[in-house]
Design a protein around this motif. Structure first.
Motif, mmCIF file in Angstrom:
data_model
loop_
_atom_site.group_PDB
_atom_site.id
_atom_site.type_symbol
_atom_site.label_atom_id
_atom_site.label_comp_id
_atom_site.label_asym_id
_atom_site.label_seq_id
_atom_site.Cartn_x
_atom_site.Cartn_y
_atom_site.Cartn_z
ATOM 1 N N UNK A 128 -4.526 -7.977 5.766
ATOM 2 C CA UNK A 128 -3.200 -8.045 6.399
ATOM 3 C C UNK A 128 -2.131 -7.553 5.429
ATOM 4 N N UNK A 129 -2.226 -7.978 4.167
ATOM 5 C CA UNK A 129 -1.239 -7.530 3.175
ATOM 6 C C UNK A 129 -1.380 -6.033 2.926
ATOM 7 N N UNK A 130 -2.593 -5.503 2.970
ATOM 8 C CA UNK A 130 -2.797 -4.046 2.887
ATOM 9 C C UNK A 130 -2.047 -3.334 4.016
ATOM 10 N N UNK A 131 -2.205 -3.857 5.226
ATOM 11 C CA UNK A 131 -1.533 -3.236 6.372
ATOM 12 C C UNK A 131 -0.011 -3.331 6.242
ATOM 13 N N UNK A 132 0.471 -4.455 5.709
ATOM 14 C CA UNK A 132 1.915 -4.608 5.497
ATOM 15 C C UNK A 132 2.397 -3.563 4.490
ATOM 16 N N UNK A 133 1.640 -3.358 3.414
ATOM 17 C CA UNK A 133 2.017 -2.361 2.415
ATOM 18 C C UNK A 133 2.095 -0.959 2.991
ATOM 19 N N UNK A 134 1.106 -0.594 3.785
ATOM 20 C CA UNK A 134 1.117 0.732 4.423
ATOM 21 C C UNK A 134 2.280 0.826 5.414
ATOM 22 N N UNK A 135 2.514 -0.246 6.164
ATOM 23 C CA UNK A 135 3.617 -0.251 7.134
ATOM 24 C C UNK A 135 4.964 -0.111 6.434
ATOM 25 N N UNK A 136 5.113 -0.763 5.289
ATOM 26 C CA UNK A 136 6.370 -0.659 4.535
ATOM 27 C C UNK A 136 6.600 0.785 4.112
ATOM 28 N N UNK A 137 5.565 1.457 3.650
ATOM 29 C CA UNK A 137 5.712 2.854 3.228
ATOM 30 C C UNK A 137 6.053 3.743 4.423
ATOM 31 N N UNK A 138 5.339 3.570 5.531
ATOM 32 C CA UNK A 138 5.574 4.412 6.708
ATOM 33 C C UNK A 138 6.965 4.160 7.293
#
Length: 123
Positions: free
Chosen positions: A13-23
């Motif tokens: 979930x934190x991985x997905x949050x990190x990618x979402x923050x970048x996008x």
């Protein structure tokens, strides 16, 4: 459900949050640059666009490092996985420092203001 599965899920979930923050940061930075260009023609946008984009990448990298730490230490703490984690964190830290240098024009450990003695010329 075991603790290892929970920690793996939390890390994902934190991985997905990190990618979402970048996008999302890239999209918002682009939108701000587009609106600046549209509403203030001739206004330079490159520096502000780069700074905003760099900040979103830095924040996303922090989330990605946190997710890697959680998944490696809580799920599979072997010497190999910890070694791979160390290399990943080292690379991402170097990227963060490089981005910080590009954004602020100084290394993260340098102060933003010059000391008072250096600010005034010697008489």
């Amino acid at each position: 459900m075991e603790i290892a599965e929970v920690m793996d899920s939390v890390g994902s979930v934190i991985d997905m949050v990190g990618v979402a923050v970048i996008v999302v940061g890239a999209l918002v930075s682009s939108w701000i640059a587009y609106n600046t260009r549209r509403h203030r023609p001739g206004q330079p946008i490159y520096v502000a666009y780069r700074r905003n984009l760099g900040r979103s990448i830095l924040l996303g990298l922090e989330f990605l490092v946190a997710a890697d730490i959680i998944k490696t230490v809580a799920v599979t703490p072997t010497f190999t996985s910890v070694g791979v984690l160390a290399i990943i964190v080292l690379i991402r830290t170097f990227l963060s420092w490089s981005l910080q240098l590009e954004i602020d024009g100084r290394w993260p450990w340098q102060t933003s203001e010059r000391p008072a003695a250096a600010a005034e010329p010697a008489r």
